[in-house]
Design a protein around this motif. Structure first.
Motif, PDB file in Angstrom:
ATOM      1  N   CYS A   2       0.822  -1.198   0.000  1.00  0.00           N
ATOM      2  CA  CYS A   2       0.000   0.000   0.000  1.00  0.00           C
ATOM      3  C   CYS A   2       0.855   1.245   0.000  1.00  0.00           C
ATOM      4  N   SER A   3       2.139   1.082   0.387  1.00  0.00           N
ATOM      5  CA  SER A   3       3.014   2.245   0.424  1.00  0.00           C
ATOM      6  C   SER A   3       3.175   2.870  -0.960  1.00  0.00           C
ATOM      7  N   LEU A   4       2.930   2.075  -1.995  1.00  0.00           N
ATOM      8  CA  LEU A   4       2.996   2.626  -3.340  1.00  0.00           C
ATOM      9  C   LEU A   4       1.830   3.586  -3.559  1.00  0.00           C
ATOM     10  N   MET A   5       0.813   3.409  -2.742  1.00  0.00           N
ATOM     11  CA  MET A   5      -0.347   4.284  -2.859  1.00  0.00           C
ATOM     12  C   MET A   5      -0.370   5.108  -1.584  1.00  0.00           C
ATOM     13  N   ASN A   6      -1.451   5.770  -1.334  1.00  0.00           N
ATOM     14  CA  ASN A   6      -1.455   6.581  -0.139  1.00  0.00           C
ATOM     15  C   ASN A   6      -1.957   5.848   1.076  1.00  0.00           C
ATOM     16  N   SER A   7      -3.047   5.158   0.920  1.00  0.00           N
ATOM     17  CA  SER A   7      -3.654   4.535   2.084  1.00  0.00           C
ATOM     18  C   SER A   7      -4.687   3.528   1.588  1.00  0.00           C
ATOM     19  N   PRO A   8      -5.021   2.514   2.391  1.00  0.00           N
ATOM     20  CA  PRO A   8      -6.035   1.555   1.942  1.00  0.00           C
ATOM     21  C   PRO A   8      -7.353   2.246   1.635  1.00  0.00           C
ATOM     22  N   THR A   9      -7.588   3.373   2.303  1.00  0.00           N
ATOM     23  CA  THR A   9      -8.873   4.053   2.111  1.00  0.00           C
ATOM     24  C   THR A   9      -8.991   4.660   0.707  1.00  0.00           C
ATOM     25  N   GLN A  10      -7.865   4.702  -0.008  1.00  0.00           N
ATOM     26  CA  GLN A  10      -7.916   5.254  -1.365  1.00  0.00           C
ATOM     27  C   GLN A  10      -8.099   4.183  -2.434  1.00  0.00           C
ATOM     28  N   THR A  11      -8.237   2.942  -2.014  1.00  0.00           N
ATOM     29  CA  THR A  11      -8.458   1.878  -3.000  1.00  0.00           C
ATOM     30  C   THR A  11      -9.939   1.847  -3.391  1.00  0.00           C
ATOM     31  N   SER A  12     -10.191   1.261  -4.557  1.00  0.00           N
ATOM     32  CA  SER A  12     -11.602   1.166  -4.959  1.00  0.00           C
ATOM     33  C   SER A  12     -12.297   0.101  -4.104  1.00  0.00           C
ATOM     34  N   ALA A  13     -11.538  -0.903  -3.663  1.00  0.00           N
ATOM     35  CA  ALA A  13     -12.148  -1.934  -2.807  1.00  0.00           C
ATOM     36  C   ALA A  13     -12.680  -1.307  -1.520  1.00  0.00           C
ATOM     37  N   TRP A  14     -11.953  -0.340  -0.978  1.00  0.00           N
ATOM     38  CA  TRP A  14     -12.379   0.293   0.278  1.00  0.00           C
ATOM     39  C   TRP A  14     -13.738   0.978   0.095  1.00  0.00           C
ATOM     40  N   ALA A  67     -14.934 -11.342  -1.251  1.00  0.00           N
ATOM     41  CA  ALA A  67     -14.206 -11.110  -2.510  1.00  0.00           C
ATOM     42  C   ALA A  67     -13.653  -9.683  -2.554  1.00  0.00           C
ATOM     43  N   THR A  68     -14.384  -8.752  -2.000  1.00  0.00           N
ATOM     44  CA  THR A  68     -13.922  -7.361  -2.017  1.00  0.00           C
ATOM     45  C   THR A  68     -12.736  -7.172  -1.068  1.00  0.00           C
ATOM     46  N   LEU A  69     -12.776  -7.893   0.046  1.00  0.00           N
ATOM     47  CA  LEU A  69     -11.617  -7.838   0.957  1.00  0.00           C
ATOM     48  C   LEU A  69     -10.363  -8.413   0.273  1.00  0.00           C
ATOM     49  N   ILE A  70     -10.569  -9.468  -0.498  1.00  0.00           N
ATOM     50  CA  ILE A  70      -9.431 -10.037  -1.246  1.00  0.00           C
ATOM     51  C   ILE A  70      -8.936  -9.005  -2.270  1.00  0.00           C
ATOM     52  N   ASP A  71      -9.874  -8.318  -2.913  1.00  0.00           N
ATOM     53  CA  ASP A  71      -9.473  -7.247  -3.844  1.00  0.00           C
ATOM     54  C   ASP A  71      -8.643  -6.191  -3.122  1.00  0.00           C
ATOM     55  N   LEU A  72      -9.087  -5.859  -1.907  1.00  0.00           N
ATOM     56  CA  LEU A  72      -8.342  -4.863  -1.120  1.00  0.00           C
ATOM     57  C   LEU A  72      -6.895  -5.332  -0.921  1.00  0.00           C
ATOM     58  N   ALA A  73      -6.758  -6.612  -0.552  1.00  0.00           N
ATOM     59  CA  ALA A  73      -5.399  -7.155  -0.340  1.00  0.00           C
ATOM     60  C   ALA A  73      -4.570  -7.024  -1.618  1.00  0.00           C
ATOM     61  N   ARG A  74      -5.203  -7.287  -2.758  1.00  0.00           N
ATOM     62  CA  ARG A  74      -4.458  -7.199  -4.027  1.00  0.00           C
ATOM     63  C   ARG A  74      -4.106  -5.744  -4.337  1.00  0.00           C
ATOM     64  N   GLU A  75      -5.094  -4.858  -4.114  1.00  0.00           N
ATOM     65  CA  GLU A  75      -4.818  -3.439  -4.382  1.00  0.00           C
ATOM     66  C   GLU A  75      -3.706  -2.916  -3.478  1.00  0.00           C
ATOM     67  N   CYS A  76      -3.571  -3.549  -2.304  1.00  0.00           N
ATOM     68  CA  CYS A  76      -2.500  -3.148  -1.384  1.00  0.00           C
ATOM     69  C   CYS A  76      -1.225  -3.950  -1.631  1.00  0.00           C
ATOM     70  N   HIS A  77      -1.197  -4.695  -2.731  1.00  0.00           N
ATOM     71  CA  HIS A  77       0.004  -5.435  -3.153  1.00  0.00           C
ATOM     72  C   HIS A  77       0.507  -6.402  -2.097  1.00  0.00           C
ATOM     73  N   LEU A  78      -0.456  -7.089  -1.453  1.00  0.00           N
ATOM     74  CA  LEU A  78      -0.054  -8.028  -0.404  1.00  0.00           C
ATOM     75  C   LEU A  78       0.906  -9.115  -0.904  1.00  0.00           C
ATOM     76  N   PRO A  79       0.642  -9.746  -2.070  1.00  0.00           N
ATOM     77  CA  PRO A  79       1.583 -10.804  -2.487  1.00  0.00           C
ATOM     78  C   PRO A  79       3.023 -10.290  -2.592  1.00  0.00           C
ATOM     79  N   ALA A  80       3.201  -9.092  -3.104  1.00  0.00           N
ATOM     80  CA  ALA A  80       4.570  -8.544  -3.215  1.00  0.00           C
ATOM     81  C   ALA A  80       5.165  -8.297  -1.831  1.00  0.00           C
ATOM     82  N   ALA A  81       4.317  -7.868  -0.896  1.00  0.00           N
ATOM     83  CA  ALA A  81       4.806  -7.608   0.463  1.00  0.00           C
ATOM     84  C   ALA A  81       5.257  -8.908   1.131  1.00  0.00           C
ATOM     85  N   ILE A  82       4.490  -9.981   0.896  1.00  0.00           N
ATOM     86  CA  ILE A  82       4.867 -11.280   1.478  1.00  0.00           C
ATOM     87  C   ILE A  82       6.223 -11.701   0.911  1.00  0.00           C
TER      88      ILE A  82
END
Ligand code: F6P
Length: 529
Positions: A2-14, A67-82
């Motif tokens: 999410c650091s690539l973006m501003n905050s989780p609240t700025q994702t479309s999933a949020w 499914a939307t929570l999973i989208d949130l994880a993707r928008e926050c680039h969770l796989p790359a963070a792991i």
């Protein structure tokens, strides 16, 4: 991240989660109705890994919100963070450190020093538990006292306690953490210096509590031994600070290393786990590591939709973000896991208790809930009333073992299990009594249940690693650093000034009136004024 973006609240999933959560909080919505609508909800909203099952079906989760929570994880680039964590990137940016506790339990660890240290631990455990290691008067060691605090105490204490049924029977292990002198005094009151070994466990070797207790333990030993040479037979240290340990008088094979890429609260898998290995033997310690490693593999390899730490974290992110959730109760239906909530308090609250994100900006959503709990069934007779009928939104993690620890205890254990399942059922379904509002139990209160086949080192390793990774996922979504703890430093700094003032060696006029008043009264009651 999410650091690539501003905050989780700025994702479309949020944005979509905000709408979905409103529907889920409609007064007509009931979690129990989700079961009426879907005959296989349990199958679809539960997940097994090894002998551990996560039932997350009793939550405010529909297919769409999940499914939307999973989208949130993707928008926050969770796989790359792991991958960044497992790959040893310096993700603890404020301290410029990698975060590699997973390397401590990897049988193919790239870190040779981990394997060397495990071998050294094995030698020590063998020497101490066989009686080959002798105290200063030639007697074998009967008691081991671990002196450490926070991560140098809570994990080893939790695991040693939880796995007492696996005790090697060679030594009794004790834990002293508090700078309150009563803690050490009470522990030592029944021990014999001739047969007592101390482990000074401190990543920094500068922590006040550990320093004070270590000094007092040293004096207690010397009062009896009357010879400084006894130190070498009665003290082991685990630290990154070799020079400070050497100055204390601990060196050579009595000094076990730790590394800056292991956070204190993630360190039970390292030589900080020596008291565990002494208590349950090295084979069981290795089984603990193996269980944690299996969870690491699961976390790294499973799809997000079938990833246990990810799912637990996302549910928590959902509640913190949209359900006015400020705390989570963790209720192990296991007396053996008595210390789990205290351990999780450090793991979760020291990791996630941050109000600024990785870029130093104020976080835009609730982050880092309060973790609390005690073993069931005891909790049912104290705080469960609030969970059932109070006004707070408190999700619960229930943790239970399918099997009793001891043959012959099956029936009583079944009562324990029945109570655990009854509580999550009652929280979800509630109960309505016409014309008697005080008896109305609203229900619709969410919970997870972790059902584990049996309490053993392997499964306990998996359980602890599960929570470690859950915390990591939360931190990625919230875009905060889970691996520093700068807030703790301020209290440490101030306590030195306060100590000087209480000792009459520093002026008090710079303090506020409250602090000054307290110092003056304490000094008066100490007979110092
Ligand atoms: O409470 C702050 C803290 O730094 C924890 O993170 C850590 O586990 C504990 O103190 C003990 O630190 P050390 O192992 O360096 O004595």
């Amino acid at each position: 991240m999410c650091s690539l973006m501003n905050s989780p609240t700025q994702t479309s999933a949020w944005t979509r989660l905000a709408t979905l959560s409103e529907d889920l909080q409609d007064e007509d919505f009931r979690i129990s109705h989700l079961f009426d609508e879907s005959a296989n909800r349990f199958e679809r909203f539960s997940l097994a890994h090894d002998s551990l099952l996560l039932d997350y079906s009793k939550n405010f989760l529909t297919d769409e919100s999940l499914a939307t929570l999973i989208d949130l994880a993707r928008e926050c680039h969770l796989p790359a963070a792991i991958e960044a964590m497992f790959g040893g990137e310096k993700i603890n940016r404020s301290e410029d450190r990698a975060v590699l506790h997973v390397a401590l339990r990897d049988p193919d660890t790239p870190k040779q020093e981990v394997l060397d240290t495990l071998a050294r631990m094995e030698t020590l455990v063998e020497a101490i538990n066989s009686g080959e290691w002798k105290g200063y008067s030639g007697k074998r060691i009967a008691n081991v006292v671990n002196i450490g605090i926070g991560g140098s105490d809570l994990g080893p204490a939790l695991v040693s306690d939880a796995l007492s049924a696996f005790s090697s029977g060679s030594v009794d292990v004790h834990f002293v953490s508090n700078v309150d002198p009563v803690h050490l005094r009470n522990t030592l009151s029944s021990l014999n210096p001739e047969t007592t070994l101390f482990i000074i466990a401190s990543k920094s070797f500068t922590t006040l509590e550990t320093h004070q207790n270590g000094k007092a333990a040293r004096q207690w030993l010397l009062n009896s031994a009357q010879n400084e040479e006894a130190i070498a037979r009665h003290f082991i240290a685990v630290t990154t600070n070799e020079s400070a340990a050497t100055e204390f008088g601990i060196l050579g094979d009595k000094l076990l290393p730790l590394w800056d890429w292991v956070g204190g609260r993630y360190s039970l898998w390292s030589a900080i786990g020596l008291p565990i290995a002494l208590a349950i033997g090295m084979d069981n310690f290795r089984a603990l590591l193996a269980g944690a490693h299996a969870m690491d593999r699961h976390f790294q390899e499973a799809d997000l939709e079938e990833n246990m730490p990810v799912l637990m974290a996302l549910v928590s992110v959902f509640y913190n973000g949209f359900f006015d959730c400020h705390s989570t109760a963790v209720v192990p239906y296991s007396q053996q896991l008595n210390r789990l909530p205290a351990y999780l308090q450090q793991l979760c609250m020291e990791s996630l208790g941050k109000a600024v994100d990785i870029q130093g900006r104020q976080v835009a959503t609730n982050s880092g809930e309060v973790i609390w709990g005690t073993p069931g069934t005891n909790g049912q007779h104290s705080y469960f009333q609030l969970l059932h009928q109070g006004t707070q939104f408190v999700p619960v993690d229930f943790i239970a073992f399918a099997n009793a620890a001891t043959v012959g205890d099956e029936e009583q254990h079944r009562h324990l299990l029945a109570n655990c399942f009854a509580q999550s059922l009652a929280l979800m379904n509630g109960h309505t009594v016409a014309h008697e509002p005080h008896k109305h139990v609203p229900g619709n209160r969410p919970s997870n249940t972790l059902l584990i086949e049996a309490l053993n080192p392997y499964n306990l390793g998996s359980l602890i690693a599960l929570y470690e990774h859950k915390v990591f996922v939360q931190s990625v979504i919230w875009n905060i650093n889970a691996f520093d703890q700068w807030g703790v430093q301020l209290g440490k700094l101030l306590s030195g000034r306060l100590f000087d003032a209480l000792s009459g060696e520093a002026p008090t006029q710079d303090f506020d009136a409250s602090t000054r008043g307290l110092i003056d009264l304490a000094r008066k009651w100490n007979g110092r004024k």
